[in-house]
Design a protein around this motif. Structure first.
Motif, short mmCIF file in Angstrom:
data_model
loop_
_atom_site.label_atom_id
_atom_site.label_comp_id
_atom_site.label_asym_id
_atom_site.label_seq_id
_atom_site.Cartn_x
_atom_site.Cartn_y
_atom_site.Cartn_z
N ASP A 197 43.36 40.12 48.95
CA ASP A 197 43.92 40.92 50.04
C ASP A 197 43.30 40.55 51.37
OD1 ASP A 197 45.73 43.06 48.80
OD2 ASP A 197 43.95 43.14 47.51
N GLY A 198 42.62 39.39 51.42
CA GLY A 198 41.94 38.99 52.65
C GLY A 198 42.24 37.56 53.01
N LEU A 199 41.28 36.66 52.72
CA LEU A 199 41.37 35.26 53.12
C LEU A 199 42.69 34.61 52.74
CD1 LEU A 199 40.07 32.58 54.14
CD2 LEU A 199 39.16 32.30 51.82
N TYR A 200 43.05 34.65 51.45
CA TYR A 200 44.24 33.93 51.01
C TYR A 200 45.52 34.70 51.28
CZ TYR A 200 41.16 30.44 49.12
OH TYR A 200 40.21 29.46 49.00
N ARG A 201 45.43 36.00 51.44
CA ARG A 201 46.61 36.75 51.90
C ARG A 201 47.00 36.29 53.30
NH1 ARG A 201 48.99 41.73 50.58
NH2 ARG A 201 50.07 42.74 52.32
N ARG A 202 45.98 35.95 54.12
CA ARG A 202 46.24 35.47 55.48
C ARG A 202 46.69 34.02 55.51
NH1 ARG A 202 41.21 37.90 56.20
NH2 ARG A 202 40.23 35.84 56.44
N THR A 203 46.16 33.19 54.62
CA THR A 203 46.34 31.74 54.74
C THR A 203 47.28 31.15 53.70
OG1 THR A 203 44.40 31.26 53.35
CG2 THR A 203 44.02 31.52 55.72
N THR A 204 47.85 31.94 52.81
CA THR A 204 48.67 31.39 51.74
C THR A 204 49.83 30.56 52.29
OG1 THR A 204 50.10 31.88 49.86
CG2 THR A 204 50.01 33.54 51.60
N PRO A 205 50.10 29.40 51.69
CA PRO A 205 51.27 28.62 52.08
C PRO A 205 52.59 29.35 51.90
CG PRO A 205 49.74 27.26 50.83
CD PRO A 205 49.24 28.67 50.73
N ASP A 210 35.92 61.63 44.81
CA ASP A 210 37.15 60.86 44.93
C ASP A 210 36.89 59.40 44.53
OD1 ASP A 210 38.40 63.12 45.92
OD2 ASP A 210 38.39 62.45 48.02
N LEU A 211 37.95 58.73 44.12
CA LEU A 211 37.88 57.31 43.80
C LEU A 211 38.67 56.51 44.85
CD1 LEU A 211 38.51 57.33 39.94
CD2 LEU A 211 36.35 56.83 41.08
N LEU A 212 38.18 55.32 45.14
CA LEU A 212 38.88 54.40 46.01
C LEU A 212 39.03 53.07 45.31
CD1 LEU A 212 37.08 55.22 49.35
CD2 LEU A 212 39.58 55.10 49.14
N SER A 213 40.22 52.46 45.43
CA SER A 213 40.38 51.10 44.96
C SER A 213 40.30 50.18 46.17
CB SER A 213 41.69 50.91 44.21
OG SER A 213 42.78 50.83 45.11
N PHE A 214 39.71 49.00 45.94
CA PHE A 214 39.53 48.01 46.99
C PHE A 214 40.08 46.67 46.51
CE2 PHE A 214 36.21 51.14 47.34
CZ PHE A 214 36.07 51.37 48.69
N GLY A 215 40.77 45.99 47.39
CA GLY A 215 41.05 44.59 47.18
C GLY A 215 39.87 43.78 47.66
N ILE A 216 39.88 42.49 47.35
CA ILE A 216 38.77 41.62 47.73
C ILE A 216 39.28 40.46 48.57
CG2 ILE A 216 37.26 42.28 45.81
CD1 ILE A 216 39.09 38.97 45.66
N SER A 217 38.36 39.77 49.21
CA SER A 217 38.68 38.56 49.94
C SER A 217 37.90 37.42 49.31
CB SER A 217 38.29 38.71 51.42
OG SER A 217 38.66 37.58 52.17
N HIS A 218 38.63 36.40 48.84
CA HIS A 218 38.06 35.21 48.20
C HIS A 218 37.70 35.47 46.74
CE1 HIS A 218 35.07 31.63 48.19
NE2 HIS A 218 36.27 31.24 47.83
#
Length: 411
Positions: A279-287, A375-383
């Motif tokens: 949800d970070g680096l490759y979400r921004r740079t994906t071809p 409460d619970l939180l879900s997180f996406g990651i970058s890389h």
């Protein structure tokens, strides 16, 4: 994928991070067969999970991309180091698996991988001798190795005494980058050394465009240099259809444009982060932002769930996860969903991770969201390549949050 792997029977026990299992050990398949709910089963927080639907989408997307564009695909296995995921990639049509280290080569052989591309120099005589022995013992094993120096060529030649040759890809690098010959003359000198060394076979060229960042013109120039390098190997050393191997996860569209569909080359793409995406680096740079298939072709499959443990000030919440659980080398975790103590969920709009300690995350939260302890939180990651290694066992959940599989990693 062969049936050679001799992996231990993995299990869940008191050591398994993210699970609360004080009883007797239980095998991963038996545990998955319980079909536990993520929120009602024997889990504790924080916990990393894989979303099955996103994982399946990602594997299918790159399998389809490479097949339609005529690329051999050797995805980088370092991303997950998980035999379950490696097998899934191979079953989807991957030609082989890429490794970065000698230990990864050993692991992939234990996974049963029959084709391995080591996208790195290797000068360790013990590891080189073992690889040479594997080639001699198993006619079905294929292996490719980089070289960019006389020392690398000499080490490989010394290990390959008799039997099948070690096949070498001469590596091209970029100024200021990491490994690889910096000029064509250096590359051709290394190629000549490979061609003349006993026990070696000159197979082609390879490189990595990642150090060029967002410079699309620079990436195209680098790829064209590799193609010209390969042509020089054919002219000077009669290498028939030399391999050209290249490709991280940000430019595989340009790789396909420049090296696929050529009868004079064997193109091998090595992208690996796609399997979990992010949800970070490759979400921004994906071809896929540039491709007709569209940016939603890949989805972030890794989710890190953590519990809010304190709300000590207005606008501040503390979640029970930190550097031991969440990678941050390419950006802090990205909040996705807030799941309240009563089981209702809402988008975590406006929540931001501002820092990590070993086991604490600092969250900036909008007061109107009403985030409370428990409460619970879900997180996406970058890389994703630095996320899997924090977890030895990762549950796979379906879209109903039921555990359907357990994935063991081998870092």
């Amino acid at each position: 994928m062969s049936d050679r792997p001799t992996l231990p029977e993995e299990h869940v026990d008191w050591r398994t991070k993210g699970l609360w299992w004080p009883g007797d050990p239980i095998g991963l398949e038996e545990f998955a067969a319980r079909r536990d709910s993520l929120f009602e089963g024997p889990f504790t927080w924080p916990l990393m999970v894989l979303r099955a639907s996103a994982l399946e989408r990602n594997v299918a997307a790159l399998a389809d991309f490479t097949r339609r564009r005529g690329l051999l695909f050797a995805p980088h296995g370092k991303t997950s180091m998980a035999p379950v995921l490696v097998r899934r990639q191979l079953e989807a049509g991957a030609w082989g698996i890429t490794a970065a280290t000698a230990n990864q080569v050993l692991a992939f052989r234990r996974f049963g991988v029959e084709r391995i591309l080591l996208a790195n120099e290797l000068l360790d005589p013990r590891a080189l001798r073992w690889i040479a022995g594997e080639l001699n013992a198993d006619p079905g094993f294929e292996f490719l190795l980089y070289a960019d120096s006389p020392e690398g060529v000499g080490a490989a030649s010394a290990a390959a005494e008799g039997g099948r040759p070690l096949r070498i890809l001469v590596e091209r690098g970029v100024p200021g980058g990491r490994t690889g010959c910096r000029t064509r003359q250096e590359l051709l000198d290394t190629a000549r050394a490979v061609a003349e060394a006993p026990g070696l076979e000159l197979a082609g060229v390879a490189g990595y465009e990642g150090p060029l960042g967002e410079d699309a013109d620079g990436v195209r120039g680098f790829l064209r240099d590799l193609v010209d390098d390969a042509a020089a190997l054919t002219r000077e050393h009669a290498v028939e259809r030399p391999i050209v191997s290249v490709g991280g996860s940000a430019w595989f569209d340009l790789v396909a444009e420049e090296i696929s569909g050529r009868p004079d080359l064997v193109p091998i793409l090595r992208s690996g982060a796609y399997v979990a995406h992010d949800d970070g680096l490759y979400r921004r740079t994906t071809p896929y932002r540039r491709l007709a298939e569209g940016p939603d072709s890949l989805a972030g499959a890794l989710e890190l769930w953590a519990q809010v443990t304190s709300t000590p000030e207005e606008g501040l919440a503390i979640a029970g996860m930190g550097r031991r659980e969440a990678n941050s080398d390419q950006g802090l975790p990205i909040p996705r969903v807030l799941r309240r103590a009563d089981g209702t969920s809402t988008p975590a709009a406006g929540v931001e991770v501002t820092g990590l300690n070993d086991h604490h995350a600092y969250l900036r939260v909008p007061p109107e969201l009403g985030v409370r302890p428990g409460d619970l939180l879900s997180f996406g990651i970058s890389h994703p390549c630095t996320a899997f290694d924090r977890w030895s066992v990762i549950p796979v959940v379906d879209d109903g949050d039921t555990v359907v599989e357990m994935v063991a990693t081998y870092f």
